[in-house]
Design a protein around this motif. Structure first.
Motif, short mmCIF file in Angstrom:
data_model
loop_
_atom_site.label_atom_id
_atom_site.label_comp_id
_atom_site.label_asym_id
_atom_site.label_seq_id
_atom_site.Cartn_x
_atom_site.Cartn_y
_atom_site.Cartn_z
N GLY A 165 0.80 -1.21 0.00
CA GLY A 165 0.00 0.00 0.00
C GLY A 165 0.83 1.26 0.00
O GLY A 165 1.96 1.29 -0.49
N LEU A 166 0.28 2.30 0.58
CA LEU A 166 0.85 3.64 0.48
C LEU A 166 2.28 3.72 0.99
O LEU A 166 3.14 4.32 0.35
CB LEU A 166 -0.04 4.63 1.27
N LEU A 167 2.58 3.12 2.14
CA LEU A 167 3.92 3.23 2.72
C LEU A 167 4.89 2.21 2.15
O LEU A 167 6.09 2.33 2.34
CB LEU A 167 3.85 3.11 4.24
N THR A 168 4.38 1.20 1.46
CA THR A 168 5.22 0.21 0.79
C THR A 168 4.65 -0.02 -0.61
O THR A 168 3.99 -1.03 -0.86
CB THR A 168 5.30 -1.11 1.58
N PRO A 169 4.87 0.92 -1.52
CA PRO A 169 4.24 0.84 -2.83
C PRO A 169 5.00 0.00 -3.84
O PRO A 169 4.54 -0.18 -4.97
CB PRO A 169 4.20 2.31 -3.28
N SER A 170 6.19 -0.50 -3.46
CA SER A 170 7.03 -1.23 -4.41
C SER A 170 7.05 -2.72 -4.10
O SER A 170 6.84 -3.15 -2.97
CB SER A 170 8.47 -0.69 -4.37
N GLN A 171 7.32 -3.50 -5.14
CA GLN A 171 7.39 -4.95 -5.08
C GLN A 171 8.67 -5.37 -5.82
O GLN A 171 9.01 -4.78 -6.83
CB GLN A 171 6.17 -5.54 -5.80
N THR A 172 9.39 -6.38 -5.32
CA THR A 172 10.51 -6.91 -6.09
C THR A 172 9.94 -7.60 -7.32
O THR A 172 9.30 -8.65 -7.22
CB THR A 172 11.36 -7.89 -5.27
N THR A 173 10.17 -7.02 -8.50
CA THR A 173 9.58 -7.54 -9.73
C THR A 173 10.58 -8.29 -10.60
O THR A 173 10.21 -8.82 -11.66
CB THR A 173 8.97 -6.39 -10.56
N VAL A 197 -7.77 -22.29 -2.48
CA VAL A 197 -6.87 -21.96 -1.38
C VAL A 197 -7.70 -21.35 -0.26
O VAL A 197 -8.61 -20.56 -0.52
CB VAL A 197 -5.78 -20.95 -1.84
N GLN A 198 -7.40 -21.73 0.96
CA GLN A 198 -8.09 -21.14 2.09
C GLN A 198 -7.58 -19.72 2.31
O GLN A 198 -6.41 -19.51 2.62
CB GLN A 198 -7.86 -21.97 3.36
N ILE A 199 -8.44 -18.74 2.10
CA ILE A 199 -8.04 -17.35 2.19
C ILE A 199 -7.93 -16.94 3.66
O ILE A 199 -8.86 -17.14 4.44
CB ILE A 199 -9.05 -16.43 1.47
N LYS A 200 -6.79 -16.39 4.01
CA LYS A 200 -6.62 -15.91 5.37
C LYS A 200 -7.29 -14.55 5.53
O LYS A 200 -7.57 -13.86 4.56
CB LYS A 200 -5.13 -15.80 5.70
N ILE A 201 -7.53 -14.17 6.77
CA ILE A 201 -8.14 -12.87 7.04
C ILE A 201 -7.03 -11.83 7.05
O ILE A 201 -6.26 -11.70 7.99
CB ILE A 201 -8.87 -12.88 8.41
N TRP A 202 -6.90 -11.11 5.95
CA TRP A 202 -5.88 -10.07 5.84
C TRP A 202 -6.35 -8.80 6.54
O TRP A 202 -7.56 -8.58 6.72
CB TRP A 202 -5.64 -9.72 4.38
N PRO A 203 -5.45 -7.91 6.89
CA PRO A 203 -5.86 -6.55 7.28
C PRO A 203 -6.68 -5.93 6.15
O PRO A 203 -6.38 -6.13 4.97
CB PRO A 203 -4.53 -5.82 7.47
N VAL A 204 -7.72 -5.21 6.50
CA VAL A 204 -8.67 -4.71 5.50
C VAL A 204 -7.97 -3.87 4.43
O VAL A 204 -8.20 -4.04 3.22
CB VAL A 204 -9.79 -3.89 6.18
N ALA A 205 -7.11 -2.94 4.85
CA ALA A 205 -6.44 -2.06 3.88
C ALA A 205 -5.58 -2.86 2.91
O ALA A 205 -5.54 -2.57 1.71
CB ALA A 205 -5.60 -1.02 4.61
#
Length: 444
Positions: free
Chosen positions: A283-291, A419-427
């Protein structure tokens, strides 16, 4: 945000230098692996990402990992065993944001195409920086992403770190393990510096004239440098570096550094922040992904091997070997990427990454078995092939590695229909729902 490190030949198992990098970009920005053979540009001009630049008629063969839409590359190696990785750095020098210069990726590719040694690549980047500047957007959808660049430049026996701030630069020669990230690292220990850098910093009162000149202190912009968490990632690289009396470091150790997280036990991608070498967007504070990720083994008297994932999240990816004078990267074997879900290797493997966001520990455990088995097998075979000059055997070997990964992907898809979806933080959940919609709709 990115991380790059260099390990000199005398610290490594096979006596070869190693340069490695994680390329951190926006989550849906597919990264291509491409090979361009040596060729002639008869017009002696080339269209880079934003501007047309002069170039020599003859350019060298290169293997690159690059954002699909850019001319330049995040990292790469040329046929002479010169390897470069670049980093965004945040400085006090404000760029005009006119896109009338070269991106750091353009500088990297141009240097690889025109240089036979690390020193000549260093000099080429400095020359191009002075001629064209670096006022160029480095983002994908983030059109406000303008920055200066730093570079690790290496061949089999020489390496340099070059850091810039707008038109200014400083560099030093490297004799030991060195890591760079999204911050300036050269202080008073530079070997050479731009002839006008000191006077400019004194005029701006960024440095006092009665103390040794410190490039980092003079030009680093503190807020963005802090938010990028580059110092944390640089430190993590260094903590995993070979000790001063060790000669046990190998390409597989380099793979592991690029896969590392601050939290090694029970890590979940939703816990990821900018302080992780293997970066997971949230999200906002971590907008990058190792691609995309690269490890280059640079041999003095034999051809270099370029290990590339061609997919995001190295913790969930497989490093595959690529070679010069081979055609393993043709479109039939290794389809290239576009701006949305397609049949390319990057987007197909991205299915595993997106599914792992829901059940990371289970899927990572499954992939690790394939990773370890294949990478061990391939590294051992690569050492045998490195002594041979027959390019056809290397091409078959590289193509087989790609095919093995596609086969694994198809088998994985058949076994992981639900896949059993885990409960992620909403954001976090909303952020990745948004990214997944974009992944399917971009280009329409």
């Amino acid at each position: 945000m990115c991380d790059t490190f260099f390990s000199p030949s005398h610290r490594n198992v096979h006596g070869n230098a190693i340069l490695a990098k994680n390329s951190d970009r926006e989550p849906n920005e597919a990264q291509q692996i491409v090979r361009f053979p040596a060729h002639s540009r008869f017009q002696k001009r080339v269209q880079s990402t934003f501007i047309v630049v002069d170039c020599p008629e003859q350019v060298h063969e290169v293997i690159l990992s690059k954002p699909f839409q850019m001319w330049g590359a995040e990292m790469g190696v040329n046929e002479h065993g010169v390897a470069i990785g670049n980093e965004a750095v945040f400085t006090k020098l404000r760029l005009a944001r006119k896109n009338n210069g070269l991106t750091g990726m353009d500088l990297l590719r141009l240097a690889l195409e025109q240089s036979k040694t690390a020193k000549s690549a260093l000099e080429k980047i400095i020359e191009l920086l002075g001629k064209y500047g670096q006022d160029a957007c480095g983002g994908y959808q983030d059109k406000g992403m303008f920055y200066s660049n730093s570079f690790l430049i290496a061949d089999s026996h020489t390496a340099f770190v070059l850091e810039t701030a707008g038109p200014f630069w400083a560099y030093k020669h490297l004799n030991s393990f060195y890591a760079i990230s999204n911050l300036l690292t050269i202080g008073t220990d530079f070997d050479e510096i731009h002839p006008e850098a000191k006077a400019f910093a004194y005029q701006k009162s960024w440095m006092k004239e009665d103390v040794p000149f410190d490039f980092q202190m003079a030009f680093s912009e503190p807020f963005m440098t802090y938010m990028g968490r580059g110092a944390s990632r640089k430190q993590q690289c260094e903590l995993q570096a070979p000790s001063s009396n060790s000669i046990q470091f190998s390409v597989r150790d380099a793979f592991q550094i690029l896969r590392s997280h601050k939290i090694q036990e029970d890590f979940e991608p939703c816990q990821g922040d900018m302080g992780n070498i293997c970066l997971h967007a949230q999200g906002l504070l971590t907008p990058s992904q190792t691609t995309g990720s690269m490890v280059a083994e640079l041999r003095e008297n034999a051809q270099s091997t370029v290990w590339l994932t061609g997919s995001s999240a190295p913790c969930l990816s497989v490093f595959k070997p690529f070679y010069f004078r081979t055609n393993a990267l043709n479109a039939n074997v290794f389809p290239q990427s576009s701006d949305r879900l397609d049949h390319s290797y990057w987007w197909q493997w991205e299915k595993i990454h997106r599914r792992a966001l829901a059940d990371y520990s289970t899927i990572k455990s499954s992939i690790q078995r394939f990773q370890q088995e294949k990478e061990q097998e391939w590294v051992e075979e690569d050492q045998e092939l490195s002594r041979q000059t027959d390019a056809s055997k290397k091409e078959v070997f590289s193509q087989k590695a790609i095919e093995d990964c596609f086969d694994y992907l198809h088998q994985w898809e058949q076994k992981n229909g639900s896949v059993q979806i885990k409960i992620w933080p909403v954001a976090y959940r909303l952020y990745w729902m948004w990214q997944n919609r974009k992944m399917k709709n971009e280009g329409n």
